[in-house]
Scaffold this motif. Structure first.
Motif, PDB file in Angstrom:
ATOM      1  N   ALA A   1     -54.211   7.831  21.203  1.00  0.00           N
ATOM      2  CA  ALA A   1     -53.028   8.047  20.367  1.00  0.00           C
ATOM      3  C   ALA A   1     -52.044   6.884  20.501  1.00  0.00           C
ATOM      4  O   ALA A   1     -51.457   6.442  19.508  1.00  0.00           O
ATOM      5  CB  ALA A   1     -52.359   9.365  20.740  1.00  0.00           C
ATOM      6  N   ALA A   2     -51.861   6.382  21.710  1.00  0.00           N
ATOM      7  CA  ALA A   2     -50.948   5.248  21.904  1.00  0.00           C
ATOM      8  C   ALA A   2     -51.455   4.017  21.162  1.00  0.00           C
ATOM      9  O   ALA A   2     -50.673   3.300  20.524  1.00  0.00           O
ATOM     10  CB  ALA A   2     -50.790   4.948  23.389  1.00  0.00           C
ATOM     11  N   SER A   3     -52.747   3.769  21.231  1.00  0.00           N
ATOM     12  CA  SER A   3     -53.312   2.622  20.518  1.00  0.00           C
ATOM     13  C   SER A   3     -53.184   2.791  19.008  1.00  0.00           C
ATOM     14  O   SER A   3     -52.815   1.852  18.297  1.00  0.00           O
ATOM     15  CB  SER A   3     -54.784   2.447  20.881  1.00  0.00           C
ATOM     16  OG  SER A   3     -54.925   2.184  22.237  1.00  0.00           O
ATOM     17  N   LEU A   4     -53.492   3.979  18.530  1.00  0.00           N
ATOM     18  CA  LEU A   4     -53.389   4.249  17.097  1.00  0.00           C
ATOM     19  C   LEU A   4     -51.964   4.049  16.605  1.00  0.00           C
ATOM     20  O   LEU A   4     -51.734   3.407  15.570  1.00  0.00           O
ATOM     21  CB  LEU A   4     -53.853   5.675  16.791  1.00  0.00           C
ATOM     22  CG  LEU A   4     -53.644   6.147  15.352  1.00  0.00           C
ATOM     23  CD1 LEU A   4     -54.552   5.367  14.414  1.00  0.00           C
ATOM     24  CD2 LEU A   4     -53.882   7.636  15.237  1.00  0.00           C
ATOM     25  N   HIS A   5     -51.008   4.554  17.349  1.00  0.00           N
ATOM     26  CA  HIS A   5     -49.620   4.430  16.913  1.00  0.00           C
ATOM     27  C   HIS A   5     -49.130   2.985  16.993  1.00  0.00           C
ATOM     28  O   HIS A   5     -48.323   2.557  16.160  1.00  0.00           O
ATOM     29  CB  HIS A   5     -48.733   5.372  17.722  1.00  0.00           C
ATOM     30  CG  HIS A   5     -49.000   6.805  17.397  1.00  0.00           C
ATOM     31  ND1 HIS A   5     -49.824   7.586  18.161  1.00  0.00           N
ATOM     32  CD2 HIS A   5     -48.590   7.582  16.374  1.00  0.00           C
ATOM     33  CE1 HIS A   5     -49.896   8.786  17.629  1.00  0.00           C
ATOM     34  NE2 HIS A   5     -49.160   8.813  16.540  1.00  0.00           N
TER      35      HIS A   5
ATOM     36  N   VAL B   1     -40.920   2.615  13.244  1.00  0.00           N
ATOM     37  CA  VAL B   1     -41.014   3.371  14.495  1.00  0.00           C
ATOM     38  C   VAL B   1     -40.741   4.850  14.240  1.00  0.00           C
ATOM     39  O   VAL B   1     -41.444   5.726  14.765  1.00  0.00           O
ATOM     40  CB  VAL B   1     -40.050   2.787  15.553  1.00  0.00           C
ATOM     41  CG1 VAL B   1     -39.933   3.704  16.756  1.00  0.00           C
ATOM     42  CG2 VAL B   1     -40.513   1.404  15.978  1.00  0.00           C
ATOM     43  N   LEU B   2     -39.740   5.155  13.437  1.00  0.00           N
ATOM     44  CA  LEU B   2     -39.436   6.561  13.139  1.00  0.00           C
ATOM     45  C   LEU B   2     -40.582   7.247  12.399  1.00  0.00           C
ATOM     46  O   LEU B   2     -40.912   8.405  12.688  1.00  0.00           O
ATOM     47  CB  LEU B   2     -38.147   6.656  12.323  1.00  0.00           C
ATOM     48  CG  LEU B   2     -36.861   6.412  13.098  1.00  0.00           C
ATOM     49  CD1 LEU B   2     -35.663   6.403  12.156  1.00  0.00           C
ATOM     50  CD2 LEU B   2     -36.686   7.463  14.173  1.00  0.00           C
ATOM     51  N   ILE B   3     -41.186   6.559  11.458  1.00  0.00           N
ATOM     52  CA  ILE B   3     -42.313   7.141  10.720  1.00  0.00           C
ATOM     53  C   ILE B   3     -43.475   7.427  11.658  1.00  0.00           C
ATOM     54  O   ILE B   3     -44.080   8.507  11.624  1.00  0.00           O
ATOM     55  CB  ILE B   3     -42.739   6.210   9.565  1.00  0.00           C
ATOM     56  CG1 ILE B   3     -41.674   6.219   8.473  1.00  0.00           C
ATOM     57  CG2 ILE B   3     -44.099   6.614   9.006  1.00  0.00           C
ATOM     58  CD1 ILE B   3     -41.901   5.201   7.382  1.00  0.00           C
ATOM     59  N   VAL B   4     -43.781   6.479  12.525  1.00  0.00           N
ATOM     60  CA  VAL B   4     -44.911   6.666  13.440  1.00  0.00           C
ATOM     61  C   VAL B   4     -44.591   7.735  14.485  1.00  0.00           C
ATOM     62  O   VAL B   4     -45.473   8.501  14.882  1.00  0.00           O
ATOM     63  CB  VAL B   4     -45.307   5.322  14.081  1.00  0.00           C
ATOM     64  CG1 VAL B   4     -46.318   5.511  15.180  1.00  0.00           C
ATOM     65  CG2 VAL B   4     -45.862   4.393  13.014  1.00  0.00           C
ATOM     66  N   LEU B   5     -43.346   7.824  14.928  1.00  0.00           N
ATOM     67  CA  LEU B   5     -42.971   8.911  15.840  1.00  0.00           C
ATOM     68  C   LEU B   5     -43.139  10.270  15.166  1.00  0.00           C
ATOM     69  O   LEU B   5     -43.584  11.238  15.791  1.00  0.00           O
ATOM     70  CB  LEU B   5     -41.535   8.731  16.325  1.00  0.00           C
ATOM     71  CG  LEU B   5     -41.314   7.681  17.405  1.00  0.00           C
ATOM     72  CD1 LEU B   5     -39.825   7.530  17.696  1.00  0.00           C
ATOM     73  CD2 LEU B   5     -42.066   8.040  18.664  1.00  0.00           C
ATOM     74  N   ALA B   6     -42.783  10.348  13.897  1.00  0.00           N
ATOM     75  CA  ALA B   6     -42.970  11.601  13.162  1.00  0.00           C
ATOM     76  C   ALA B   6     -44.453  11.936  13.036  1.00  0.00           C
ATOM     77  O   ALA B   6     -44.854  13.099  13.196  1.00  0.00           O
ATOM     78  CB  ALA B   6     -42.323  11.496  11.786  1.00  0.00           C
ATOM     79  N   LEU B   7     -45.271  10.925  12.767  1.00  0.00           N
ATOM     80  CA  LEU B   7     -46.718  11.161  12.708  1.00  0.00           C
ATOM     81  C   LEU B   7     -47.264  11.580  14.070  1.00  0.00           C
ATOM     82  O   LEU B   7     -48.146  12.434  14.161  1.00  0.00           O
ATOM     83  CB  LEU B   7     -47.440   9.909  12.218  1.00  0.00           C
ATOM     84  CG  LEU B   7     -47.258   9.553  10.747  1.00  0.00           C
ATOM     85  CD1 LEU B   7     -47.882   8.195  10.451  1.00  0.00           C
ATOM     86  CD2 LEU B   7     -47.863  10.620   9.866  1.00  0.00           C
ATOM     87  N   GLY B   8     -46.734  10.979  15.121  1.00  0.00           N
ATOM     88  CA  GLY B   8     -47.163  11.343  16.465  1.00  0.00           C
ATOM     89  C   GLY B   8     -46.800  12.771  16.820  1.00  0.00           C
ATOM     90  O   GLY B   8     -47.531  13.451  17.542  1.00  0.00           O
ATOM     91  N   ALA B   9     -45.679  13.241  16.312  1.00  0.00           N
ATOM     92  CA  ALA B   9     -45.279  14.622  16.568  1.00  0.00           C
ATOM     93  C   ALA B   9     -46.219  15.607  15.880  1.00  0.00           C
ATOM     94  O   ALA B   9     -46.373  16.743  16.330  1.00  0.00           O
ATOM     95  CB  ALA B   9     -43.846  14.843  16.098  1.00  0.00           C
ATOM     96  N   LEU B  10     -46.860  15.166  14.809  1.00  0.00           N
ATOM     97  CA  LEU B  10     -47.795  16.043  14.098  1.00  0.00           C
ATOM     98  C   LEU B  10     -49.133  16.179  14.816  1.00  0.00           C
ATOM     99  O   LEU B  10     -49.853  17.145  14.591  1.00  0.00           O
ATOM    100  CB  LEU B  10     -48.035  15.517  12.683  1.00  0.00           C
ATOM    101  CG  LEU B  10     -46.839  15.569  11.737  1.00  0.00           C
ATOM    102  CD1 LEU B  10     -47.189  14.903  10.413  1.00  0.00           C
ATOM    103  CD2 LEU B  10     -46.395  17.001  11.521  1.00  0.00           C
ATOM    104  N   ILE B  11     -49.465  15.210  15.641  1.00  0.00           N
ATOM    105  CA  ILE B  11     -50.773  15.236  16.324  1.00  0.00           C
ATOM    106  C   ILE B  11     -50.793  16.291  17.403  1.00  0.00           C
ATOM    107  O   ILE B  11     -49.999  16.504  18.165  1.00  0.00           O
ATOM    108  CB  ILE B  11     -51.126  13.852  16.910  1.00  0.00           C
ATOM    109  CG1 ILE B  11     -51.358  12.884  15.781  1.00  0.00           C
ATOM    110  CG2 ILE B  11     -52.330  13.923  17.810  1.00  0.00           C
ATOM    111  CD1 ILE B  11     -51.719  11.487  16.223  1.00  0.00           C
TER     112      ILE B  11
END
Length: 117
Positions: free
Chosen positions: A84-88, A107-117
């Motif tokens: 997940a860290a690599s993907l983000h 960064v905000l968009i990717v953090l939001a995507l990370g919250a969905l995982i």
């Protein structure tokens, strides 16, 4: 031969030394490496700039390890953290470079995507 019979044959001083090494072995190894590299390269290794460089390169791994430590403490093991860290990281870079997006927004968009995982 079992471990119990092996440790019974050790002298008390050897047993104490093994206990110290088992407890502080990582720190002793780190200090030994710092001393060796400082001796081999005294003008490059033990400098402030190198220290900051090492910390900045290891910061992501330290953050991930800190988060994973909490999971291990509660008895879980999540091997997808590195993925997940690599993907983000790739997603943030792609948004910034390919789409010319501002860094905070990416960064905000990717953090939001990370919250969905």
């Amino acid at each position: 031969m079992s471990d119990a019979s092996y440790t019974r044959r050790l002298s008390p001083s050897t047993r104490a030394a093994l206990g110290v090494f088992a407890r502080y072995g990582t720190i002793i190894g780190l200090l030994a490496m710092v001393l060796v590299f400082s001796f081999l390269s005294p003008h490059a290794f033990p400098t402030y700039n190198n220290f900051i460089n090492v910390l900045s390169q290891a910061s992501l791994a330290m953050i991930i390890a800190g988060g994973l430590t909490m999971a291990v403490i509660v008895g879980e093991l999540d091997l997808s953290v590195g993925y997940a860290a690599s993907l983000h990281g790739v997603l943030v870079t792609g948004l910034i470079v390919a789409n010319h997006m501002p860094i905070p927004l990416a960064v905000l968009i990717v953090l939001a995507l990370g919250a969905l995982i």
